[in-house]
Design a protein around this motif. Structure first.
Motif, PDB file in Angstrom:
ATOM      1  N   ILE A 163     -10.101   3.665 -10.305  1.00 24.50           N
ATOM      2  CA  ILE A 163      -9.052   3.097  -9.454  1.00 24.50           C
ATOM      3  C   ILE A 163      -7.947   2.491 -10.319  1.00 24.50           C
ATOM      4  CG2 ILE A 163      -8.543   1.332  -7.709  1.00 24.50           C
ATOM      5  CD1 ILE A 163     -11.476   1.634  -6.779  1.00 24.50           C
ATOM      6  N   THR A 164      -6.706   2.751  -9.924  1.00 20.94           N
ATOM      7  CA  THR A 164      -5.542   2.121 -10.538  1.00 20.94           C
ATOM      8  C   THR A 164      -4.758   1.373  -9.472  1.00 20.94           C
ATOM      9  OG1 THR A 164      -5.298   3.755 -12.313  1.00 20.94           O
ATOM     10  CG2 THR A 164      -3.324   2.529 -11.686  1.00 20.94           C
ATOM     11  N   ILE A 165      -4.381   0.131  -9.769  1.00 23.76           N
ATOM     12  CA  ILE A 165      -3.525  -0.661  -8.890  1.00 23.76           C
ATOM     13  C   ILE A 165      -2.182  -0.837  -9.586  1.00 23.76           C
ATOM     14  CG2 ILE A 165      -3.240  -2.802  -7.605  1.00 23.76           C
ATOM     15  CD1 ILE A 165      -5.654  -1.272  -6.685  1.00 23.76           C
ATOM     16  N   ASP A 166      -1.128  -0.384  -8.932  1.00 21.29           N
ATOM     17  CA  ASP A 166       0.228  -0.476  -9.483  1.00 21.29           C
ATOM     18  C   ASP A 166       0.995  -1.543  -8.720  1.00 21.29           C
ATOM     19  OD1 ASP A 166       2.406   0.299 -11.127  1.00 21.29           O
ATOM     20  OD2 ASP A 166       3.228   1.468  -9.475  1.00 21.29           O
ATOM     21  N   PHE A 167       1.333  -2.647  -9.396  1.00 25.59           N
ATOM     22  CA  PHE A 167       2.042  -3.756  -8.769  1.00 25.59           C
ATOM     23  C   PHE A 167       3.548  -3.503  -8.779  1.00 25.59           C
ATOM     24  CE2 PHE A 167      -1.493  -6.807 -10.356  1.00 25.59           C
ATOM     25  CZ  PHE A 167      -2.269  -6.500  -9.258  1.00 25.59           C
ATOM     26  N   THR A 168       4.221  -4.061  -7.789  1.00 22.81           N
ATOM     27  CA  THR A 168       5.682  -4.040  -7.765  1.00 22.81           C
ATOM     28  C   THR A 168       6.199  -5.345  -7.164  1.00 22.81           C
ATOM     29  OG1 THR A 168       7.643  -2.768  -7.119  1.00 22.81           O
ATOM     30  CG2 THR A 168       5.892  -2.937  -5.490  1.00 22.81           C
ATOM     31  N   LEU A 169       7.488  -5.616  -7.400  1.00 27.38           N
ATOM     32  CA  LEU A 169       8.152  -6.803  -6.859  1.00 27.38           C
ATOM     33  C   LEU A 169       9.345  -6.331  -6.027  1.00 27.38           C
ATOM     34  CD1 LEU A 169       8.112  -9.056 -10.065  1.00 27.38           C
ATOM     35  CD2 LEU A 169       6.712  -9.368  -8.009  1.00 27.38           C
ATOM     36  N   PRO A 170       9.148  -6.092  -4.747  1.00 22.30           N
ATOM     37  CA  PRO A 170      10.207  -5.487  -3.924  1.00 22.30           C
ATOM     38  C   PRO A 170      11.509  -6.268  -3.873  1.00 22.30           C
ATOM     39  CG  PRO A 170       8.086  -5.363  -2.806  1.00 22.30           C
ATOM     40  CD  PRO A 170       7.894  -6.251  -3.988  1.00 22.30           C
ATOM     41  N   ASP A 171      11.458  -7.598  -4.023  1.00 18.36           N
ATOM     42  CA  ASP A 171      12.687  -8.397  -3.919  1.00 18.36           C
ATOM     43  C   ASP A 171      13.265  -8.755  -5.284  1.00 18.36           C
ATOM     44  OD1 ASP A 171      10.936 -10.306  -4.847  1.00 18.36           O
ATOM     45  OD2 ASP A 171      11.460 -11.830  -3.353  1.00 18.36           O
ATOM     46  N   LEU A 172      12.789  -8.100  -6.344  1.00 15.78           N
ATOM     47  CA  LEU A 172      13.215  -8.471  -7.691  1.00 15.78           C
ATOM     48  C   LEU A 172      14.720  -8.301  -7.883  1.00 15.78           C
ATOM     49  CD1 LEU A 172      12.564  -9.285 -10.605  1.00 15.78           C
ATOM     50  CD2 LEU A 172      12.099  -6.871 -11.088  1.00 15.78           C
ATOM     51  N   ILE A 173      15.273  -7.177  -7.455  1.00 11.17           N
ATOM     52  CA  ILE A 173      16.700  -6.927  -7.650  1.00 11.17           C
ATOM     53  C   ILE A 173      17.527  -7.949  -6.881  1.00 11.17           C
ATOM     54  CG2 ILE A 173      18.549  -5.216  -7.498  1.00 11.17           C
ATOM     55  CD1 ILE A 173      16.200  -4.609  -9.445  1.00 11.17           C
ATOM     56  N   ASP A 174      17.122  -8.240  -5.643  1.00  8.57           N
ATOM     57  CA  ASP A 174      17.856  -9.241  -4.862  1.00  8.57           C
ATOM     58  C   ASP A 174      17.826 -10.603  -5.547  1.00  8.57           C
ATOM     59  OD1 ASP A 174      18.568  -7.477  -2.858  1.00  8.57           O
ATOM     60  OD2 ASP A 174      16.765  -7.857  -1.682  1.00  8.57           O
ATOM     61  N   THR A 175      16.663 -10.966  -6.102  1.00  8.28           N
ATOM     62  CA  THR A 175      16.535 -12.269  -6.768  1.00  8.28           C
ATOM     63  C   THR A 175      17.435 -12.356  -7.993  1.00  8.28           C
ATOM     64  OG1 THR A 175      14.236 -12.448  -6.017  1.00  8.28           O
ATOM     65  CG2 THR A 175      14.902 -13.852  -7.861  1.00  8.28           C
ATOM     66  N   LEU A 176      17.429 -11.300  -8.797  1.00  6.58           N
ATOM     67  CA  LEU A 176      18.265 -11.301  -9.999  1.00  6.58           C
ATOM     68  C   LEU A 176      19.752 -11.200  -9.659  1.00  6.58           C
ATOM     69  CD1 LEU A 176      16.109  -8.976 -12.290  1.00  6.58           C
ATOM     70  CD2 LEU A 176      16.408 -11.459 -12.513  1.00  6.58           C
ATOM     71  N   ALA A 177      20.066 -10.364  -8.666  1.00  8.19           N
ATOM     72  CA  ALA A 177      21.471 -10.154  -8.299  1.00  8.19           C
ATOM     73  C   ALA A 177      22.098 -11.401  -7.699  1.00  8.19           C
ATOM     74  CB  ALA A 177      21.584  -8.985  -7.321  1.00  8.19           C
ATOM     75  N   GLU A 273      10.148  -0.764   1.313  1.00  5.17           N
ATOM     76  CA  GLU A 273      11.418  -1.291   1.807  1.00  5.17           C
ATOM     77  C   GLU A 273      11.234  -2.505   2.714  1.00  5.17           C
ATOM     78  OE1 GLU A 273      11.903   3.004   0.721  1.00  5.17           O
ATOM     79  OE2 GLU A 273      10.477   1.881   1.941  1.00  5.17           O
ATOM     80  N   TYR A 274      10.110  -2.594   3.416  1.00  3.79           N
ATOM     81  CA  TYR A 274       9.922  -3.721   4.334  1.00  3.79           C
ATOM     82  C   TYR A 274       9.026  -4.818   3.746  1.00  3.79           C
ATOM     83  CZ  TYR A 274       5.177  -2.209   5.705  1.00  3.79           C
ATOM     84  OH  TYR A 274       3.846  -1.869   5.704  1.00  3.79           O
ATOM     85  N   GLN A 275       8.588  -4.647   2.505  1.00  7.60           N
ATOM     86  CA  GLN A 275       7.771  -5.678   1.876  1.00  7.60           C
ATOM     87  C   GLN A 275       8.666  -6.816   1.393  1.00  7.60           C
ATOM     88  OE1 GLN A 275       4.602  -5.399   2.012  1.00  7.60           O
ATOM     89  NE2 GLN A 275       4.066  -3.228   2.075  1.00  7.60           N
ATOM     90  N   SER A 276       8.090  -7.994   1.217  1.00  8.07           N
ATOM     91  CA  SER A 276       8.872  -9.141   0.769  1.00  8.07           C
ATOM     92  C   SER A 276       8.741  -9.308  -0.738  1.00  8.07           C
ATOM     93  CB  SER A 276       8.456 -10.402   1.533  1.00  8.07           C
ATOM     94  OG  SER A 276       7.048 -10.614   1.447  1.00  8.07           O
ATOM     95  N   TRP A 277       7.890 -10.203  -1.233  1.00 10.45           N
ATOM     96  CA  TRP A 277       7.914 -10.496  -2.666  1.00 10.45           C
ATOM     97  C   TRP A 277       6.894  -9.725  -3.492  1.00 10.45           C
ATOM     98  CZ3 TRP A 277       3.849 -12.537  -5.450  1.00 10.45           C
ATOM     99  CH2 TRP A 277       2.795 -13.088  -4.739  1.00 10.45           C
ATOM    100  N   PHE A 278       5.877  -9.140  -2.863  1.00 12.26           N
ATOM    101  CA  PHE A 278       4.798  -8.488  -3.615  1.00 12.26           C
ATOM    102  C   PHE A 278       4.352  -7.215  -2.921  1.00 12.26           C
ATOM    103  CE2 PHE A 278       0.075  -8.060  -4.013  1.00 12.26           C
ATOM    104  CZ  PHE A 278       0.042  -7.613  -5.323  1.00 12.26           C
ATOM    105  N   GLY A 279       4.117  -6.179  -3.710  1.00  6.56           N
ATOM    106  CA  GLY A 279       3.591  -4.931  -3.169  1.00  6.56           C
ATOM    107  C   GLY A 279       2.699  -4.261  -4.189  1.00  6.56           C
ATOM    108  N   PHE A 280       1.846  -3.352  -3.724  1.00 11.50           N
ATOM    109  CA  PHE A 280       0.984  -2.613  -4.651  1.00 11.50           C
ATOM    110  C   PHE A 280       0.617  -1.257  -4.070  1.00 11.50           C
ATOM    111  CE2 PHE A 280      -1.858  -5.068  -1.973  1.00 11.50           C
ATOM    112  CZ  PHE A 280      -2.963  -4.255  -1.737  1.00 11.50           C
ATOM    113  N   SER A 281       0.470  -0.286  -4.966  1.00 13.47           N
ATOM    114  CA  SER A 281      -0.007   1.044  -4.608  1.00 13.47           C
ATOM    115  C   SER A 281      -1.388   1.246  -5.207  1.00 13.47           C
ATOM    116  CB  SER A 281       0.943   2.128  -5.135  1.00 13.47           C
ATOM    117  OG  SER A 281       2.219   2.021  -4.556  1.00 13.47           O
ATOM    118  N   ILE A 282      -2.205   2.077  -4.548  1.00 10.21           N
ATOM    119  CA  ILE A 282      -3.563   2.334  -5.009  1.00 10.21           C
ATOM    120  C   ILE A 282      -3.694   3.816  -5.340  1.00 10.21           C
ATOM    121  CG2 ILE A 282      -6.015   2.144  -4.462  1.00 10.21           C
ATOM    122  CD1 ILE A 282      -5.234   0.103  -2.294  1.00 10.21           C
TER     123      ILE A 282
END
Length: 380
Positions: A163-177, A273-282
């Motif tokens: 199993i691999t869990i791939d983390f993402t930060l959906p609001d990262l660009i908005d936070t930095l921008a 697209e509809y996630q807030s601060w944290f997301g992950f794929s499996i």
């Protein structure tokens, strides 16, 4: 019936198919294993209907646009119904209406078919099994830790390895921008697109502001190395705008078992697209594409307010096609005149019995590997 009509009668719409033995039973077994695992963590099952009024579903459905729904007219109400393409929105509706007064955090699980209007090349099937769990009322780090680990435990209980869990930060660009790396709304969307595509040249072509996001392309890959690069980006801004996000990711990753591969793609937005601060794929070794995903989001409550939530959904059809969920069975042929009480006792021991209905029935041809000889079980 004409030969033409007979041929049509055996056809199914594109993207729909029958599940035959043993795959149909494997599907039920795998779904039951996942649901039993999440139930052990306190998640109570709900069973929303396969269709809802279109306006009710689209009001809450964030993962698919209305134009992608398969719709029919209800002959009773004469209103348009939509077949669900995703169950998460329905669970959100239940939590916000029928269970609005239930204590939070509210833990719910679900499983059933969903129907897509269109398929894609990776997943040509339009009807898919979806199984998952939602933790409603909070999107805290502790809630994310629970959801990620329950998802892993459920897959491992079903026999999935690699199993691999791939983390993402959906609001990262908005936070930095909005802070240390400012961008206008139009440029922000363009930067998102190019980061999704990992197109460094296109980012540079967008101008100096967009080019500042180039280091984020490199901050992807194996978790710990990618996190060090993300921390370096945050340090370079001098503002610590994403320090809390970085700390949260480390906290979520810390309890994950050593046998799970962790990766990070902080700017991945496709499907989030509809996630807030944290997301992950499996992902799972040997399978193309993701077998599940999850993350934090909000649910629309009555009155217009929003409630935080975090959850995961598994789409296990590829696992089922690969043989997961199939359990060894002992099939016993019962000849005419067999000892009914002995057969009943053997069923309690796990045997599946196939009773002869005529003296022409052949146990071996019917898939049995043993037969009952008086009170004795004999192999073919």
């Amino acid at each position: 019936m004409t030969k033409h009509n007979q041929a049509i009668a055996g056809l199914l719409p594109e993207g729909l198919s029958d599940r035959l033995p043993p795959a149909a039973e494997a599907s039920a077994n795998l779904a039951r294993t996942v649901l039993d695992t999440v139930a052990a963590h306190g998640y109570a099952r709900v069973m929303p209907p396969i269709a809802e009024f279109e306006e009710t579903l689209t009001q809450r459905l964030k993962s698919a646009p209305a134009k992608d729904l398969l719709r029919v007219v209800d002959p009773v109400s004469q209103r348009t119904l939509a077949l669900r393409p995703d169950m998460t929105a329905q669970v959100g509706r239940i939590a916000a209406t029928r269970l609005a007064a239930a204590a939070r955090p509210l833990r719910l699980s679900y499983g059933g078919p969903v129907l897509k209007l269109r398929a894609n090349q990776l997943r040509p099937e339009r009807e898919r099994l979806q199984v998952g769990a939602e933790l409603i009322g909070t999107d805290s780090v502790a809630a994310a830790v629970e959801i990620v680990n329950v998802a892993i435990e459920a897959l491992q209980a079903a026999g999935v390895t690699g199993i691999t869990i791939d983390f993402t930060l959906p609001d990262l660009i908005d936070t930095l921008a909005a802070g240390p790396m400012p961008l206008g709304d139009d440029a922000r969307e363009q930067v998102r697109v190019e980061l999704d595509a990992k197109d460094a040249g296109a980012l540079v072509a967008l101008g100096e502001g967009a080019a500042a996001y180039l280091p984020l392309i490199e901050a992807a890959g194996p978790f710990h190395a990618a996190m060090e690069k993300l921390e370096a980006i945050d340090a370079a801004t001098g503002q610590g705008a994403i320090a809390s996000r970085i700390a949260a990711l480390r906290a979520i990753a810390k309890p994950v078992g050593w046998d799970i591969t962790l990766t990070l793609d902080p700017t991945e937005r496709h499907g989030f697209e509809y996630q807030s601060w944290f997301g992950f794929s499996i992902f799972a070794e040997g399978f193309v594409g993701e077998i599940g995903r999850g993350g934090c989001y909000t649910i629309l409550r009555s009155g217009g307010s929003e409630e935080p939530a975090v959850g995961f959904s598994l789409f296990p059809d590829p696992l089922i096609d690969a043989g997961f969920g199939q359990l060894p069975t002992k099939r016993l042929f019962l000849p005419l005149g067999h000892d009914a009480e002995r057969a009943k006792a053997l069923r309690t021991e796990g045997w599946r019995t196939i009773a002869a209905l005529s003296d022409r029935d052949d146990g071996a041809a019917l898939g049995c590997d043993h037969w009952l000889d008086g009170r004795d079980v004999r192999s073919y």
